[in-house]
Design an enzyme around this catalytic site. Structure first.
Site, PDB file in Angstrom:
ATOM      1  N   GLU A  61      63.240  40.405  33.059  1.00 43.63           N
ATOM      2  CA  GLU A  61      63.600  39.970  31.706  1.00 43.63           C
ATOM      3  C   GLU A  61      64.742  38.961  31.724  1.00 43.63           C
ATOM      4  O   GLU A  61      65.652  39.056  32.554  1.00 43.63           O
ATOM      5  CB  GLU A  61      64.037  41.190  30.886  1.00 43.63           C
ATOM      6  CG  GLU A  61      62.922  42.185  30.694  1.00 43.63           C
ATOM      7  CD  GLU A  61      63.394  43.599  30.365  1.00 43.63           C
ATOM      8  OE1 GLU A  61      62.659  44.302  29.660  1.00 43.63           O
ATOM      9  OE2 GLU A  61      64.485  43.999  30.812  1.00 43.63           O
ATOM     10  N   ASP A 232      62.632  51.655  27.656  1.00 41.35           N
ATOM     11  CA  ASP A 232      63.165  50.342  27.303  1.00 41.35           C
ATOM     12  C   ASP A 232      62.211  49.185  27.546  1.00 41.35           C
ATOM     13  O   ASP A 232      62.627  48.039  27.661  1.00 41.35           O
ATOM     14  CB  ASP A 232      64.499  50.101  28.045  1.00 41.35           C
ATOM     15  CG  ASP A 232      64.332  50.149  29.563  1.00 41.35           C
ATOM     16  OD1 ASP A 232      63.207  50.414  30.035  1.00 41.35           O
ATOM     17  OD2 ASP A 232      65.320  49.929  30.280  1.00 41.35           O
TER      18      ASP A 232
HETATM   19  N1  LIG Z   1      68.952  50.935  27.589  1.00 43.32           N
HETATM   20  C1  LIG Z   1      69.626  50.221  28.469  1.00 43.32           C
HETATM   21  O1  LIG Z   1      70.465  49.403  28.107  1.00 43.32           O
HETATM   22  C2  LIG Z   1      69.384  50.454  29.928  1.00 43.32           C
HETATM   23  C3  LIG Z   1      70.262  49.902  30.858  1.00 43.32           C
HETATM   24  C4  LIG Z   1      70.071  50.195  32.222  1.00 43.32           C
HETATM   25  C5  LIG Z   1      68.991  50.970  32.615  1.00 43.32           C
HETATM   26  N2  LIG Z   1      68.124  51.447  31.663  1.00 43.32           N
HETATM   27  C6  LIG Z   1      66.990  52.306  32.058  1.00 43.32           C
HETATM   28  O2  LIG Z   1      67.538  53.537  32.477  1.00 43.32           O
HETATM   29  C7  LIG Z   1      66.622  54.161  33.385  1.00 43.32           C
HETATM   30  C8  LIG Z   1      67.364  54.706  34.574  1.00 43.32           C
HETATM   31  O3  LIG Z   1      67.880  53.663  35.347  1.00 43.32           O
HETATM   32  P1  LIG Z   1      68.525  53.943  36.778  1.00 43.32           P
HETATM   33  O4  LIG Z   1      69.093  52.654  37.243  1.00 43.32           O
HETATM   34  O5  LIG Z   1      69.403  55.140  36.704  1.00 43.32           O
HETATM   35  O6  LIG Z   1      67.193  54.306  37.593  1.00 43.32           O
HETATM   36  P2  LIG Z   1      67.058  55.206  38.927  1.00 43.32           P
HETATM   37  O7  LIG Z   1      65.702  54.928  39.459  1.00 43.32           O
HETATM   38  O8  LIG Z   1      68.240  55.002  39.800  1.00 43.32           O
HETATM   39  O9  LIG Z   1      67.126  56.720  38.368  1.00 43.32           O
HETATM   40  C9  LIG Z   1      66.145  57.259  37.549  1.00 43.32           C
HETATM   41  C10 LIG Z   1      66.059  58.754  37.827  1.00 43.32           C
HETATM   42  O10 LIG Z   1      65.110  59.317  36.900  1.00 43.32           O
HETATM   43  C11 LIG Z   1      64.460  60.376  37.589  1.00 43.32           C
HETATM   44  N3  LIG Z   1      63.234  60.741  36.859  1.00 43.32           N
HETATM   45  C12 LIG Z   1      62.059  60.064  36.768  1.00 43.32           C
HETATM   46  N4  LIG Z   1      61.181  60.769  36.027  1.00 43.32           N
HETATM   47  C13 LIG Z   1      61.813  61.903  35.641  1.00 43.32           C
HETATM   48  C14 LIG Z   1      61.416  63.009  34.857  1.00 43.32           C
HETATM   49  N5  LIG Z   1      60.200  63.114  34.343  1.00 43.32           N
HETATM   50  N6  LIG Z   1      62.315  64.008  34.649  1.00 43.32           N
HETATM   51  C15 LIG Z   1      63.563  63.946  35.195  1.00 43.32           C
HETATM   52  N7  LIG Z   1      63.982  62.911  35.948  1.00 43.32           N
HETATM   53  C16 LIG Z   1      63.121  61.892  36.175  1.00 43.32           C
HETATM   54  C17 LIG Z   1      64.233  59.816  38.975  1.00 43.32           C
HETATM   55  O11 LIG Z   1      63.979  60.846  39.933  1.00 43.32           O
HETATM   56  C18 LIG Z   1      65.541  59.070  39.228  1.00 43.32           C
HETATM   57  O12 LIG Z   1      66.483  59.868  39.918  1.00 43.32           O
HETATM   58  C19 LIG Z   1      65.591  53.104  33.725  1.00 43.32           C
HETATM   59  O13 LIG Z   1      64.402  53.398  33.020  1.00 43.32           O
HETATM   60  C20 LIG Z   1      66.203  51.814  33.240  1.00 43.32           C
HETATM   61  O14 LIG Z   1      65.229  50.863  32.874  1.00 43.32           O
HETATM   62  C21 LIG Z   1      68.303  51.212  30.344  1.00 43.32           C
END
Ligand SMILES: NC(=O)c1ccc[n+]([C@@H]2O[C@H](COP(=O)([O-])OP(=O)(O)OC[C@H]3O[C@@H](n4cnc5c(N)ncnc54)[C@H](O)[C@@H]3O)[C@@H](O)[C@H]2O)c1
Length: 351
Positions: A61, A232
């Site tokens: 993005e 997101d």
């Molecule tokens: N809204 C925002 O501004 C914003 C900003 C940054 C990241 N994000 C989103 O936040 C999310 C997390 O990002 P991250 O960098 O921590 O990713 P990451 O991959 O480091 O961590 C995600 C975690 O979620 C766990 N997970 C997946 N499915 C699951 C489930 N069903 N139940 C419990 N745990 C589960 C995974 O095992 C992993 O440990 C991503 O989807 C990312 O796109 C959003």
């Protein structure tokens, strides 16, 4: 008069140095203030929904925004399977440029900064949406972002108990280890239901490119605030639609959240409130203690504008200034061609 053509550069190590030197609490407080101040002057910005290019594995993005002084953009991806290949799910960098000349004044890492600003934005929303006496938060998804959410909610909102769940037990263990210095009760949980039971705030921050149902209606008690961060992009959500139907929904920038947020599951005329209206006093946040509130966070370009501004100011205050030659330094700005002949760099042929 000649305008400098050097671009300031901030690496992940520089951002880590800023956080270490200022302290995590102060960094989060100051960054959240910058974000809040910019949300309060919402009308000063030329805004648009971000431009997203999708594959089945993830999304890349571009997030541009400007006011009369600065134009900023962030490049960011979201690839939930990346951790299997030794890469973070979310990686980002961005630029801050002068509006009057277009000169890119700063290029910065934004991976670490995104984690900080997302946590700060979540707290900014929770301050007006969560119950005033909130002390306990569940975090579902204990990956890269999770500690930053935990720290921001502890330092800025007074959360004293964190209930943690991840399908990957090692992620929860890592999170507990990283947070063990805090005066906080850390509770590893065996299920989502166990984690959210009794929590005042629920943060969902999982990564999976699917319409997941991390939270289902029977898990939601009256008065809870849901900080929904992981849903997101189109086809990537975390909340069961019935939870949305019985809650008050708050968003960053409505046109973008309709495409990317939990809101994508609802009809186009479903009423939501932009969080800036609550901050500005033109709309209400939480109105009673039994209300279920949701901050349907997707991440908006304005948060990165504030973050680039903040990190530049923080770096300057700490004397942390190095620059790179991104733009050619020309004696005659009309004579770009001269650069080729005058380059002192020797081309080395790699065998
Ligand atoms: N809204 C925002 O501004 C914003 C900003 C940054 C990241 N994000 C989103 O936040 C999310 C997390 O990002 P991250 O960098 O921590 O990713 P990451 O991959 O480091 O961590 C995600 C975690 O979620 C766990 N997970 C997946 N499915 C699951 C489930 N069903 N139940 C419990 N745990 C589960 C995974 O095992 C992993 O440990 C991503 O989807 C990312 O796109 C959003």
């Amino acid at each position: 008069m000649k305008t400098p053509t050097k671009t300031q550069f901030l690496s992940p190590e520089d951002i880590a140095y800023i956080v270490q030197t200022k302290g995590m609490k102060k960094t989060l407080e100051e960054l959240t203030d910058y974000i809040t101040q910019d949300f309060l002057r919402w009308d000063a910005f030329e805004k648009s929904a971000r431009i997203a290019n999708h594959t089945s594995e993830g999304v890349i993005e571009l997030m541009p925004i400007s006011d009369k002084d600065y134009y900023t953009f962030k490049y960011v991806n979201g690839h939930p399977k990346n951790t299997h290949f030794g890469l973070p799910t979310v990686m980002a960098f961005g630029v801050l440029a002068a509006m009057n000349t277009g000169m890119p004044e700063l290029i910065s890492e934004l991976t670490l900064t995104t984690a900080l600003r997302t946590a700060g934005t979540s707290v900014m929303a929770a301050r007006v949406l969560a119950r005033k006496n909130s002390t306990s938060m569940a975090i579902i998804g204990n990956g890269a972002q999770s500690e930053f959410q935990a720290l921001a909610f502890h330092y800025l909102l007074g959360i004293k108990e964190l209930r943690l769940f991840d399908i990957d037990v090692a992620a929860t263990d890592k999170c507990i280890k990283n947070l063990s210095h805090l005066p906080v009760r850390l509770v590893p949980c065996r299920s989502i239901a166990e984690a959210v039971f009794g929590a005042d705030i629920i943060t969902t921050i999982t990564a999976d490119k699917t319409n997941a149902t991390i939270l289902t209606p029977e898990m939601i008690q009256p008065g809870v605030h849901i900080n929904g961060v992981g849903g997101d992009c189109p086809g990537k959500t975390e909340l069961h639609v019935d939870i949305l139907l019985r809650s008050s929904l708050f968003v960053e920038y409505e046109p973008q959240t309709r495409i990317e947020g939990e809101l994508q599951q609802l009809p186009e005329n479903f009423a939501v409130t932009e969080i800036r209206k609550v901050l500005q006093g033109s709309a209400k946040g939480r109105t009673h203690n039994d209300q279920v509130t949701i901050f349907d966070s997707v991440g908006f370009a304005l948060e990165d504008y504030s973050s680039l501004r903040y990190m530049r100011d923080a770096a300057a205050s700490l004397g942390l200034i190095h620059s790179i030659a991104l733009i050619p330094d020309l004696i005659n700005p009309k004579d770009l061609y001269r650069l080729i002949g005058s380059s002192s760099q020797k081309l080395v042929k790699v065998k």
